[in-house]
Write an enzyme that holds these catalytic residues in place. Structure first.
Site, PDB file in Angstrom:
ATOM      1  N   GLU A 269      -8.735   1.389   2.760  1.00 21.23           N
ATOM      2  CA  GLU A 269      -8.171   1.598   1.429  1.00 21.23           C
ATOM      3  C   GLU A 269      -7.553   0.316   0.900  1.00 21.23           C
ATOM      4  O   GLU A 269      -6.836  -0.386   1.622  1.00 21.23           O
ATOM      5  CB  GLU A 269      -7.109   2.693   1.511  1.00 21.23           C
ATOM      6  CG  GLU A 269      -6.426   3.004   0.186  1.00 21.23           C
ATOM      7  CD  GLU A 269      -5.466   4.166   0.312  1.00 21.23           C
ATOM      8  OE1 GLU A 269      -4.542   4.246  -0.535  1.00 21.23           O
ATOM      9  OE2 GLU A 269      -5.617   4.998   1.229  1.00 21.23           O
TER      10      GLU A 269
ATOM     11  N   ASP B  76      -5.167   1.880   5.592  1.00 26.59           N
ATOM     12  CA  ASP B  76      -4.727   1.417   4.286  1.00 26.59           C
ATOM     13  C   ASP B  76      -4.284  -0.044   4.375  1.00 26.59           C
ATOM     14  O   ASP B  76      -3.284  -0.360   5.008  1.00 26.59           O
ATOM     15  CB  ASP B  76      -3.564   2.300   3.811  1.00 26.59           C
ATOM     16  CG  ASP B  76      -3.197   2.047   2.353  1.00 26.59           C
ATOM     17  OD1 ASP B  76      -3.782   1.141   1.737  1.00 26.59           O
ATOM     18  OD2 ASP B  76      -2.321   2.772   1.838  1.00 26.59           O
TER      19      ASP B  76
ATOM     20  N   HIS C 288      -3.295  -1.518   1.757  1.00 25.37           N
ATOM     21  CA  HIS C 288      -2.150  -1.442   0.839  1.00 25.37           C
ATOM     22  C   HIS C 288      -2.085  -2.629  -0.112  1.00 25.37           C
ATOM     23  O   HIS C 288      -1.017  -2.941  -0.667  1.00 25.37           O
ATOM     24  CB  HIS C 288      -0.846  -1.333   1.641  1.00 25.37           C
ATOM     25  CG  HIS C 288       0.159  -0.400   1.018  1.00 25.37           C
ATOM     26  ND1 HIS C 288       1.371  -0.823   0.522  1.00 25.37           N
ATOM     27  CD2 HIS C 288       0.135   0.939   0.829  1.00 25.37           C
ATOM     28  CE1 HIS C 288       2.055   0.210   0.052  1.00 25.37           C
ATOM     29  NE2 HIS C 288       1.326   1.294   0.227  1.00 25.37           N
TER      30      HIS C 288
ATOM     31  N   GLU D  82      -5.331   4.197  -6.527  1.00 25.95           N
ATOM     32  CA  GLU D  82      -3.984   4.653  -6.835  1.00 25.95           C
ATOM     33  C   GLU D  82      -3.333   3.822  -7.921  1.00 25.95           C
ATOM     34  O   GLU D  82      -2.389   4.274  -8.579  1.00 25.95           O
ATOM     35  CB  GLU D  82      -3.117   4.645  -5.583  1.00 25.95           C
ATOM     36  CG  GLU D  82      -2.781   3.270  -5.051  1.00 25.95           C
ATOM     37  CD  GLU D  82      -2.142   3.316  -3.675  1.00 25.95           C
ATOM     38  OE1 GLU D  82      -0.927   3.113  -3.581  1.00 25.95           O
ATOM     39  OE2 GLU D  82      -2.880   3.576  -2.696  1.00 25.95           O
TER      40      GLU D  82
ATOM     41  N   HIS E 219      -4.986  10.390  -4.322  1.00 21.95           N
ATOM     42  CA  HIS E 219      -3.772   9.780  -3.775  1.00 21.95           C
ATOM     43  C   HIS E 219      -2.604  10.734  -4.014  1.00 21.95           C
ATOM     44  O   HIS E 219      -2.420  11.233  -5.119  1.00 21.95           O
ATOM     45  CB  HIS E 219      -3.541   8.461  -4.513  1.00 21.95           C
ATOM     46  CG  HIS E 219      -2.350   7.688  -4.080  1.00 21.95           C
ATOM     47  ND1 HIS E 219      -1.187   7.629  -4.823  1.00 21.95           N
ATOM     48  CD2 HIS E 219      -2.136   6.912  -2.990  1.00 21.95           C
ATOM     49  CE1 HIS E 219      -0.312   6.853  -4.220  1.00 21.95           C
ATOM     50  NE2 HIS E 219      -0.861   6.398  -3.107  1.00 21.95           N
TER      51      HIS E 219
END
Length: 379
Positions: A206, A180, A182, A232, A282
């Site tokens: 991700e 991720d 993020h 997400e 998610h």
């Protein structure tokens, strides 16, 4: 049947639960958690109560349409999280009233279980191997970890090499790894890092860039063969539409507590299926959000993987199963989560414990990070 009460509860560590009750005694639970903004979502329920007290709770699609479109302003994390919790609770109530799981009312089972993955952190890269080993010993065959901590716009080769080393440390423990970014990595570094990681055979990368940069995400998707995952921070099928049209994503990650609940995420999954895109919802949240995800996995053929928050670093003092009286339905077996067979969402909530926790509401906020030069850094 008429709705008589819509209640919200602040549940630690950072969740917002919803309970709907009808005049015949039937009830349903949902989760409207929006991390760090529980108060804002709770406020949105004032309008939902005004609209839907007295409404037939079985008319889920009509309620969804009115809640989404009837207030003129629509979309965004706050309004959609409130609608998500409402929608989940309606499916739970209707399922309890009919004696059916939500997946049965949405077309029936396409699978009996779904592969699960757990978090091992990575923000601070200490003991990555030990964390991966612990998850493997719990039965997980897949984990997700953060790629980096605070980042500048431009980084050094040493920093990039450290990311590779951490991934390799986790993989050496015999687990598959999803990484991720993020949304912390800016475009100049994201391209380098994605290319450097490509030979490692990751499950996915991700949010290599934030979703407000679709053109950059499209470029990275064409640069590497590693599957690109995101979603997400997208809140409806209309938000997902341009990423599917651009071919900028291989795995979408709608959050069933942010993206319109079970109703909307079933539609998002169907839209993604038309583009041959997988779904991996998610879910670093609570038990009701996970239960809703499992209902989606039960009826949507392109759901491929499910995140769960068991033991995640956010869950300080209270963990995924703290407020659940039938924890076996959310407990992984050999790295898979079973599709619940009970009515509604299939999970039973300890109402007394929820009400007690709500008496001292949490005020969870995410940390604010700074780069070495003192400027703001994405968390």
């Amino acid at each position: 049947m008429k709705i008589t009460r819509i209640e919200t509860f602040y549940v630690p560590p950072r969740w917002l639960f919803v309970r709907i009750e009808a005049d015949d005694g039937h009830f349903g639970w949902g989760e409207a958690s929006l991390e760090g903004y529980a108060e804002a979502v709770d406020g949105a329920f004032e309008a939902l109560r005004d609209r839907f007290i007295g409404h037939d709770p079985r008319r889920i699609e009509d309620i969804w349409q009115v809640a989404y479109r009837g207030g003129f302003y629509r979309g965004g994390p706050v309004l959609m999280s409130a609608l998500s919790g409402l929608d989940q609770a309606l499916w739970d109530l209707k399922g309890r009233a009919c004696g059916l799981p939500a997946w049965d009312m949405l077309g029936g089972l396409v699978r009996d279980r779904i592969r699960a993955y757990a978090w091992i952190g990575g923000d601070r890269p200490h003991e990555i191997a030990a964390a991966a080993r612990a998850r493997r010993e719990q039965g997980f065959g897949a984990v997700k970890m953060n790629a980096t901590a605070e980042l500048d716009f431009l980084g050094t080769p040493k920093l990039l090499a450290e990311v590779v080393e951490r991934v390799q440390a986790a993989q050496a423990e015999g687990v598959d790894v999803g990484l991720d970014f993020h949304g912390r990595v800016h475009r100049p570094m994201a391209k380098q890092l994605a290319k450097l990681l490509e030979p490692l055979g990751l499950l996915f990368i991700e949010e290599p860039l934030l979703s407000e940069n679709p053109e950059g995400l499209e470029q990275i998707a064409r640069l590497v063969s590693t599957p690109i995952a995101l979603g997400e921070r997208l809140y409806s099928r209309w938000d997902f539409k341009p990423f599917l049209e651009r071919g900028a994503v291989d795995i979408i990650q709608p959050d069933l507590s942010h993206a319109g609940g079970l109703s909307e995420c079933r539609r998002i999954a169907a839209m993604a299926e038309a583009y041959d895109v997988a779904v991996a919802p998610h879910c670093p949240l609570g038990p009701l959000s996970l239960a809703a995800c499992l209902q989606l996995a039960g009826c949507a053929p392109n759901v491929a993987l499910q995140e769960m928050s068991l033991g995640i670093h956010y869950n300080v003092g209270h963990d995924l199963l703290t407020f659940v009286t039938n924890p076996q339905v959310l407990t992984p077996v050999d790295g898979f989560l079973p599709i619940p067979t009970g009515p509604g969402l299939g999970v039973e909530i300890d109402e007394a414990a929820v009400r007690e926790a709500h008496a001292t509401p949490h005020r969870w906020r995410n940390p604010v990070w700074r780069a070495r030069d003192g400027s703001f850094a994405e968390w």
